[in-house]
Enzyme design. Structure first.
Site, short mmCIF file in Angstrom:
data_model
loop_
_atom_site.label_atom_id
_atom_site.label_comp_id
_atom_site.label_asym_id
_atom_site.label_seq_id
_atom_site.Cartn_x
_atom_site.Cartn_y
_atom_site.Cartn_z
N HIS A 122 59.98 49.95 -16.42
CA HIS A 122 60.00 50.23 -17.67
C HIS A 122 59.01 48.97 -18.33
O HIS A 122 59.32 47.82 -17.95
CB HIS A 122 61.30 49.70 -18.52
CG HIS A 122 62.24 50.68 -18.19
ND1 HIS A 122 62.53 51.92 -18.96
CD2 HIS A 122 63.14 50.98 -17.10
CE1 HIS A 122 63.46 52.64 -18.58
NE2 HIS A 122 63.96 52.30 -17.46
N HIS A 149 67.54 59.09 -16.78
CA HIS A 149 68.58 58.07 -15.91
C HIS A 149 69.70 59.02 -16.09
O HIS A 149 70.40 59.54 -17.11
CB HIS A 149 68.70 56.89 -17.03
CG HIS A 149 67.74 55.98 -17.02
ND1 HIS A 149 66.28 56.26 -17.55
CD2 HIS A 149 67.56 54.68 -16.74
CE1 HIS A 149 65.56 55.15 -17.63
NE2 HIS A 149 66.37 54.29 -17.04
N ASP A 191 62.55 48.89 -12.04
CA ASP A 191 63.51 49.11 -13.32
C ASP A 191 62.96 48.20 -14.49
O ASP A 191 62.03 48.64 -15.21
CB ASP A 191 64.69 48.88 -13.18
CG ASP A 191 65.57 50.00 -14.19
OD1 ASP A 191 65.07 50.53 -14.94
OD2 ASP A 191 67.02 49.49 -14.34
N ASP A 192 63.44 47.03 -14.44
CA ASP A 192 62.95 46.04 -15.43
C ASP A 192 62.89 44.61 -14.73
O ASP A 192 63.56 43.67 -15.03
CB ASP A 192 64.19 45.91 -16.57
CG ASP A 192 64.52 47.15 -17.11
OD1 ASP A 192 63.68 47.71 -18.24
OD2 ASP A 192 65.54 47.88 -16.87
N HIS A 227 59.90 54.24 -11.07
CA HIS A 227 60.78 53.68 -12.18
C HIS A 227 60.61 52.49 -12.59
O HIS A 227 61.35 51.30 -12.10
CB HIS A 227 62.19 53.88 -11.71
CG HIS A 227 63.29 53.92 -12.95
ND1 HIS A 227 63.98 55.15 -13.07
CD2 HIS A 227 63.51 52.98 -13.61
CE1 HIS A 227 65.04 54.75 -14.08
NE2 HIS A 227 64.61 53.47 -14.49
N GLU A 248 73.94 56.18 -13.24
CA GLU A 248 73.78 54.78 -13.00
C GLU A 248 75.05 54.28 -13.06
O GLU A 248 75.49 53.37 -12.62
CB GLU A 248 72.68 54.29 -14.09
CG GLU A 248 72.51 52.75 -13.95
CD GLU A 248 71.62 52.21 -15.07
OE1 GLU A 248 71.27 52.98 -16.03
OE2 GLU A 248 70.91 51.15 -15.03
N1 ADE Z 1 66.49 51.10 -20.20
C1 ADE Z 1 65.75 50.22 -19.36
N2 ADE Z 1 66.28 50.10 -18.26
C2 ADE Z 1 67.20 51.00 -18.33
C3 ADE Z 1 68.35 51.13 -17.30
N3 ADE Z 1 68.74 50.45 -16.17
N4 ADE Z 1 69.35 52.13 -17.81
C4 ADE Z 1 69.08 52.74 -19.05
N5 ADE Z 1 68.18 52.51 -19.75
C5 ADE Z 1 67.29 51.72 -19.48
ZN ZN Z 2 65.42 52.28 -16.00
#
Ligand code: ADE
Ligand code: ZN
Length: 288
Positions: A11, A168, A248-249, A9, A171
């Site tokens: 992005h 997703h 994630d990011d 996961h 969360e």
């Molecule tokens: N897009 C990128 N990161 C995300 C996240 N943590 N939750 C939802 N959409 C996303």
């Molecule tokens: Zn994500």
């Protein structure tokens, strides 16, 4: 020798460092980007994410981001990564998504892709995302604000994607959102931390062998959990829920996959447990 890491996961648009974004758009400084990457809520994070994505205007920009990510993965010892790409946004902006995707694939040919639709956009635009996912042999995901629209609106797109559904869920909303994702055939759940509120659901995740793609720093930075100490990752693991660690990011949360493993160690995962988490990335990989 340290063992190879994997993550499921990640992005592309959330992996762009301030330096790379400054090269993509020379009108922004590193300090501007760093300021944007400081937020205090999930809504603030989504705004920052949108701000980054709006800077991605051409296949060249996607290639720059993908090449920088390739270097980061290699220096972090990440041997396998599946990559989420916000294809829903490309289509929304009427870009040449195929050209962007070809640029990403040629920079990162080893990364299976997951094409994300945007939850807030609703189910109709998601159909084109699922069609492109089929064309590129990519997975189909849904990102954005999970509270904005029910998954039922995406039923046609999900059906099109066949079994390759990676949403997703759970969360920022609740355990019911994870249940919905399961009912719609999710192969893995992005985040899914709210499953902790429903132990019956945790049993189901365990019995059906559906992993949660957990991103600890992300959840702390967006306020999805109240604090690092309150993160349920160890409780979920103890309940037998399959868990994979992810970034994630990573640029937006100032993290890396080795750092996520250190954080998990700080939360009480033993060396043997960390090894299970490491192996899970390969075990639940789409391509193997
Ligand atoms: N897009 C990128 N990161 C995300 C996240 N943590 N939750 C939802 N959409 C996303
Ligand atoms: Zn994500």
């Amino acid at each position: 020798m340290t063992k190879p890491l994997g993550e499921l996961h990640l992005h592309l648009e959330g992996s762009i460092s301030p330096e790379t974004l400054g090269a993509i758009d020379p009108s922004v400084s590193v300090a501007d980007v760093e300021a944007m990457y400081r937020f205090e809520s999930f809504a603030g994070f989504l705004e920052a994410y949108k701000w980054v994505v709006r800077k991605m205007a051409s296949p060249r920009h996607y290639a720059m981001a993908a090449r920088a990510l390739k270097k980061r993965l290699a220096s972090d010892g990440v041997e396998y990564a599946e990559l989420n790409v916000s294809v829903g946004v490309m289509l929304w902006r009427e870009q040449n998504a195929r050209a962007n995707l070809a640029a990403i694939q040629s920079a990162l040919p080893q990364c299976p892709l997951i094409f994300d639709a945007v939850r807030q956009h609703g189910g109709d635009p998601a159909i084109a995302v699922a069609e492109l996912a089929l064309e590129f042999d990519a997975g189909f995901g849904i990102g954005g604000d999970e509270a904005s629209r029910p998954l039922a609106e995406f039923a046609d797109a999900i059906r099109l994607a066949g079994g390759a559904f990676f949403p997703h869920a759970g969360e920022t909303s609740n355990a019911a959102s994870v249940r919905d994702a399961l009912e719609y055939g999710a192969r893995r759940i992005g985040h899914g931390i709210r499953a902790i509120e429903d132990h019956g659901l945790c049993r189901e995740l365990r019995e059906r062998n559906i992993p949660l793609e957990i991103s600890i720093s992300s959840n702390v930075a967006t306020g999805a959990v109240e604090s690092l100490a309150a993160h349920p990752v160890h409780r979920l693991f103890d309940l037998g829920v399959p868990v994979v660690l992810n970034t994630d990011d990573p640029a937006m949360f100032q993290t890396s996959l080795p750092r996520e493993f250190e954080i998990a160690a700080g939360l009480g995962f033993s060396a043997d447990e960390l090894e299970i988490l490491r192996q899970n990335a390969f075990r639940y990989a789409r391509a193997r």
